[in-house]
Design an enzyme around this catalytic site. Structure first.
Site, PDB file in Angstrom:
ATOM      1  N   GLU A  35      43.181  50.687  43.156  1.00 64.17           N
ATOM      2  CA  GLU A  35      44.430  50.862  43.901  1.00 64.17           C
ATOM      3  C   GLU A  35      45.055  49.527  44.290  1.00 64.17           C
ATOM      4  O   GLU A  35      46.196  49.473  44.715  1.00 64.17           O
ATOM      5  CB  GLU A  35      44.179  51.703  45.159  1.00 64.17           C
ATOM      6  CG  GLU A  35      43.670  53.111  44.891  1.00 64.17           C
ATOM      7  CD  GLU A  35      44.710  54.013  44.239  1.00 64.17           C
ATOM      8  OE1 GLU A  35      45.876  53.592  44.112  1.00 64.17           O
ATOM      9  OE2 GLU A  35      44.350  55.136  43.841  1.00 64.17           O
ATOM     10  N   ASP A  46      36.606  54.639  38.811  1.00 65.89           N
ATOM     11  CA  ASP A  46      37.054  53.782  39.905  1.00 65.89           C
ATOM     12  C   ASP A  46      36.510  54.315  41.220  1.00 65.89           C
ATOM     13  O   ASP A  46      36.232  55.500  41.361  1.00 65.89           O
ATOM     14  CB  ASP A  46      38.578  53.652  39.934  1.00 65.89           C
ATOM     15  CG  ASP A  46      39.303  54.939  39.576  1.00 65.89           C
ATOM     16  OD1 ASP A  46      38.669  56.011  39.573  1.00 65.89           O
ATOM     17  OD2 ASP A  46      40.515  54.883  39.300  1.00 65.89           O
TER      18      ASP A  46
END
Length: 371
Positions: free
Chosen positions: A127, A68
């Site tokens: 997130e 990520d």
């Protein structure tokens, strides 16, 4: 190696960007990838993410590794010489290390190709609002869809040189929670002419806790947290509006739906009791991370053979991870990587030890080459 991983991590640490806004990050990653790419490497962009396909010599399968790439809306307080240059933004969850490790593993594979194909997935918006699911569903991803996938996440509480995982549930199901109240404001001397949303929201927080404690099986493992409350603007006025922000977490996917159903019913009751309007938004929802037992056992065996990395059995956690959406469709697993930081994830002073980068690269390569 051509890539200077420590410097890359520091460069990335300075340019944290929020979900689907990772333009500088994407450009930086592409520049590094193109420096090491050869004729057996294909590159695709998806939104602000990147897919890198390393063709194997005699492929029997496609192995996927995901990193990520987004940061958090946190004001960094590390005082590091390479601290964030983007005020109010920070890599406070270790995604700068995740990307660096992926680049290091990518370079090793390019230099020493294996038989199988390997797809490196640089995924945006972990997130929030959640990049895994739309990336998974994209044409670009589906064209190169791996047969198995794995990923890592830094663990501040674990020492460098340690990795940790477990079969089955690793991370919980999670949902964001945003609740807006609207009533009638007014002067504090005339409460009977108002509909006080500070009082309504305060009581709502208390009632929310009874959904779990009295409405669900206590063995299910669920929790509702209100982390932020806003109402009013001056001490002698009654608030016309209020806002609650929080999360719902559970180890049972069905329990999340049950909590939302009970919350919606509670909301309707409060609208009648407090003569107000209440709206709820469940924001980003992440499916549980369930590790495939076979791959976890393979990873444990591989790590134990390295003699330089220690494997540790993990416990399930109530944290959320959108990698669960990928594992829902593609078998695989996730593991923790020890980085030995005094401060935890999402802390403004998080400072992972950079020695963990080489450990992460070796763990990833060891797994990829074990098939």
């Amino acid at each position: 190696m051509m890539l200077q991983l420590e410097q890359i991590r520091r460069d990335l640490h300075q340019i944290p960007e929020l979900g689907f806004q990772e333009f500088k990050t994407q450009a930086y990653l592409l520049e590094r990838i193109n420096e090491i790419a050869t004729e057996n490497v294909e590159i695709k962009k998806w939104s602000t993410g990147i897919l890198v396909y390393v063709h194997g010599k005699s492929p029997a399968r496609k192995i996927g590794f995901r990193a990520d790439i987004d940061g958090l809306p946190i004001l960094e307080q590390t005082n590091l010489p390479y601290a964030s240059l983007h005020e109010g933004r920070m890599h406070a969850c270790g995604h700068d290390l995740h990307m660096t490790i992926a680049l290091g593993a990518l370079e090793k594979l390019i230099q020493d190709p294996i038989n199988d194909d390997v797809i490196f997935v640089f995924q945006p918006a972990e997130e929030g609002p959640g990049g895994a699911k739309p990336m998974l569903e994209s044409e670009e991803f589906q064209q190169w869809k791996p047969d198995m996938m794995f990923a890592l996440h830094i663990a501040p509480e674990l020492p460098v040189g340690t990795v940790s995982s477990k079969a089955g549930l690793l991370f919980a199901n999670t949902s964001e929670l945003f609740i807006d109240f609207e009533g009638v404001g007014g002067h504090a001397a005339y409460p009977h002419l108002t509909k006080d949303m500070t009082v309504a929201a305060s009581n709502f927080v208390v009632q929310l806790q009874q959904i779990v404690s009295r409405g669900l099986n206590p063995l299910d493992g669920s929790v509702i947290t209100i982390g932020k409350m806003e109402s009013g603007y001056v001490q002698n006025a009654i608030a016309e509006t209020a806002r609650l922000e929080g999360t719902i977490r559970s180890t049972d996917a069905d329990a999340i739906d049950m909590i939302k159903s009970k919350l919606n019913r509670l909301m309707k009751g409060f609208e009648i009791s407090y003569d107000c309007t209440i709206k709820v938004d469940y924001g980003a929802n992440y499916y549980q991370v369930v590790n495939d037992a076979t791959y976890v056992q393979q990873f444990e065996n591989v790590i134990n053979q390295t003699q330089t990395i220690t494997y540790q059995q993990a416990d399930a956690a109530m944290t959320g991870e959108d990698f669960g959406d990928m594992l829902k469709e593609i078998p695989g697993f996730m593991f923790w990587l020890g980085v030995d930081s005094s401060y935890g994830l999402h802390n403004a002073r998080l400072n992972p030890k950079e020695e963990a980068i080489d450990v992460g690269v070796n763990a990833v390569i060891s797994m990829i080459t074990s098939f």
